[in-house]
Design a protein around this motif. Structure first.
Motif, PDB file in Angstrom:
ATOM      1  N   ALA B 155       7.897  -2.082   1.932  1.00 42.30           N
ATOM      2  CA  ALA B 155       9.258  -2.520   2.273  1.00 42.30           C
ATOM      3  C   ALA B 155      10.275  -1.786   1.398  1.00 42.30           C
ATOM      4  O   ALA B 155      11.351  -1.400   1.877  1.00 42.30           O
ATOM      5  CB  ALA B 155       9.380  -4.028   2.093  1.00 42.30           C
ATOM      6  N   GLY B 156       9.934  -1.570   0.128  1.00 46.03           N
ATOM      7  CA  GLY B 156      10.832  -0.835  -0.766  1.00 46.03           C
ATOM      8  C   GLY B 156      10.980   0.611  -0.331  1.00 46.03           C
ATOM      9  O   GLY B 156      12.092   1.164  -0.331  1.00 46.03           O
ATOM     10  N   ILE B 157       9.864   1.235   0.055  1.00 54.40           N
ATOM     11  CA  ILE B 157       9.928   2.629   0.509  1.00 54.40           C
ATOM     12  C   ILE B 157      10.754   2.709   1.796  1.00 54.40           C
ATOM     13  O   ILE B 157      11.547   3.632   1.987  1.00 54.40           O
ATOM     14  CB  ILE B 157       8.499   3.190   0.719  1.00 54.40           C
ATOM     15  CG1 ILE B 157       7.748   3.229  -0.630  1.00 54.40           C
ATOM     16  CG2 ILE B 157       8.534   4.588   1.326  1.00 54.40           C
ATOM     17  CD1 ILE B 157       6.297   3.668  -0.540  1.00 54.40           C
ATOM     18  N   GLY B 158      10.604   1.700   2.668  1.00 53.85           N
ATOM     19  CA  GLY B 158      11.382   1.672   3.899  1.00 53.85           C
ATOM     20  C   GLY B 158      12.875   1.549   3.628  1.00 53.85           C
ATOM     21  O   GLY B 158      13.691   2.244   4.242  1.00 53.85           O
ATOM     22  N   SER B 159      13.209   0.662   2.680  1.00 53.95           N
ATOM     23  CA  SER B 159      14.620   0.486   2.318  1.00 53.95           C
ATOM     24  C   SER B 159      15.184   1.783   1.737  1.00 53.95           C
ATOM     25  O   SER B 159      16.298   2.196   2.068  1.00 53.95           O
ATOM     26  CB  SER B 159      14.703  -0.678   1.328  1.00 53.95           C
ATOM     27  OG  SER B 159      15.905  -0.691   0.661  1.00 53.95           O
ATOM     28  N   ALA B 160      14.386   2.463   0.905  1.00 57.58           N
ATOM     29  CA  ALA B 160      14.798   3.760   0.357  1.00 57.58           C
ATOM     30  C   ALA B 160      14.996   4.767   1.486  1.00 57.58           C
ATOM     31  O   ALA B 160      15.964   5.536   1.493  1.00 57.58           O
ATOM     32  CB  ALA B 160      13.762   4.264  -0.638  1.00 57.58           C
TER      33      ALA B 160
END
Lengths: 234, 245
Positions: B155-160
């Motif tokens: 989810a963090g990589i997606g937000s980035a």
């Protein structure tokens, strides 16, 4: 490398652009908050509208801001609305999420106690629920403010009448003049970080019962969780 | 109806699907620089997040720095990067590098915060049990913590990725192509069909990336254990079959 003479000559412009920057940001946040508050109250009364509101504002939030600003140009021309409408739309996701979460966090027995004491619905909302919902609401206002201050710089792409401090970044780039680029970029960064820290202080003031948890140097009152909405970058 | 028809006509015009300013080239440019920024940001943020999450040392300060970094406007980051990159290479310094640097810096906080949070949210009893079973610290990280945190990290990589794709759009102003070019040229040339086609393409790419990472995140989510019917109470073997071991 930095042309300090130029910097000194343009301090007036810096003040003017800073005021413009804050003007755009405050206008967008005030309008955004009013719309988000209404949407939130509607969601709290009719649960089924919450998911579509979050879904729609979430998709808007995902759209790169340059695209939304550009899309406004043929509709509203190069008026102030071209900058303000997208800025307002980008505040909605964060504000609605946090306002609804804030009111949801009010314990049910507190509401019942207020009812028992004879509060009307409106008085209960204002005197009991709102103060208890404030920590999350202010947290949302903080992220929305930081996000909006960043996005105001991008409105400079619309022309010289826009952009606040971002104006110097665009003009400096066009003139290949690093001093002017930094003249916009560094104050823009300082402004965003200063507003972030100032709203942390406001958060502490409005919610004295959480003050014990604030540690010096912390940029956040609440622990950052993995599903927090980050300030919109661009 | 007029503008919608114009956009459909623009997007389906074969002339817009070839050449250096054609849609495939612009999409490829946009994706290539975004992917490069995402990979570099991950290579920086993942090890730090895993380390501070696993050792629980310096985690809060790392998260605070990352959180404060999220406040910096991306355009300001590009602006601050320009004078530095000009020193390195006057040619490229004014083109792709400042946007790329800003995209990397922007990508780090969400990946770092989610990696740290994901790892620290893993149930302590599980890691202690794994320690007790004799797993090394590295095995606990890769065998227990990482799989359980994978969905949050993704989810963090997606937000980035979404932030990076949005910032890549700005690159068009700073001498780098990508899909933002259609927006910049559309405004400059008063070409509404090109402008709105650019809006559609940019929005589709960002929303598509968010949906794709959301799907990946759900696929990586650990299976929920049904605690209402503890597995121990159910017969684990058909009756009559001798238990092994």
């Amino acid at each position: 490398m930095i042309d300090w003479g130029w910097v000194v000559d343009h301090l007036d412009d810096l003040a003017g652009r800073t005021i413009q920057h804050l003007g755009f940001a405050v206008a967008a946040l005030a309008i955004g908050f009013a719309i988000a508050f209404a949407l939130s109250l509607w969601s709290l009364r009719q649960r089924r509208v919450y998911a579509p509101i979050i879904g729609f504002t979430g998709i808007l939030y995902t759209i790169p801001s340059l695209a939304l600003f550009a899309a406004m140009v043929p509709i509203t021309g190069l008026s102030v609305l071209t900058a303000i409408i997208p800025l307002v739309l980008y505040t909605l996701l964060i504000l609605v999420r946090n306002i609804v979460a804030g009111f949801d966090a009010v314990p049910a027995d507190v509401e019942e106690a207020a009812n028992g004491m004879g509060y009307t619905r409106r008085a209960r909302l204002r005197a009991v629920e709102l103060p208890l919902a404030l920590p999350l609401i202010v947290a949302g206002v903080r992220v929305a403010s930081v996000s909006t201050i960043g996005l105001v710089t991008i409105t400079g792409a619309l022309g010289d009448r826009f952009g606040g401090l971002g104006f110097f970044i665009f003009e400096g780039y066009r003139r290949s003049f690093p001093t002017e680029i930094l003249f916009g970029a560094i104050p823009a960064m300082v402004l965003a970080v200063a507003v972030d820290l100032a709203l942390v202080a406001v958060q502490g003031r409005l919610t004295p019962w959480t003050r014990a948890e604030v540690q010096p140097g912390m940029s956040s009152l609440d622990p950052v969780t993995a599903d927090d909405v980050a300030p919109k970058a661009a | 109806m007029g503008i919608i028809g114009d956009v459909i006509a623009w997007l389906t015009d074969p002339a817009h699907w070839t050449g250096p300013s054609g849609i495939p080239t612009r999409v490829a440019e946009h994706l290539a620089i975004s992917l490069a920024a995402l990979v570099i940001a991950s290579l920086i943020a993942l090890p730090i997040g895993l380390y501070v999450g696993h050792t629980r040392r310096g985690g809060q300060s790392a998260v605070n720095v990352a959180n404060l970094a999220r406040a910096i406007p991306s355009l300001a980051l590009i602006g601050i990067a320009v004078p530095i990159t000009v020193l390195v290479d006057p040619q490229v310094g004014f083109k792709v590098l400042p946007t790329l640097i800003a995209m990397i810096v922007l990508g780090i906080p969400p990946i770092l915060i989610n990696t740290y949070t994901g790892i620290t949210e893993v149930d302590r009893d599980l890691t202690e049990a794994a320690n007790g079973m004799g797993l090394t610290s590295r095995q606990v990280l890769t065998g227990v913590e990482l799989p359980l945190a994978a969905s949050v990290i993704m989810a963090g990589i997606g937000s980035a990725a979404v932030q990076i794709i949005a910032t890549a759009t700005l690159g068009a102003i700073f001498g780098f192509g990508g899909l933002g070019s259609y927006l910049v040229q559309g405004i400059a040339q008063n070409d509404d069909a090109m402008l709105f086609s650019g809006v559609v393409l940019v929005a589709a790419l960002a929303v598509g990336a968010e949906a794709a990472f959301g799907f990946l995140g759900r696929a990586l989510r650990p299976h929920e254990v049904d605690t209402a019917t503890p597995a121990l109470l159910e017969p684990s073997q058909p009756e009559g079959t001798p238990a092994v071991g």
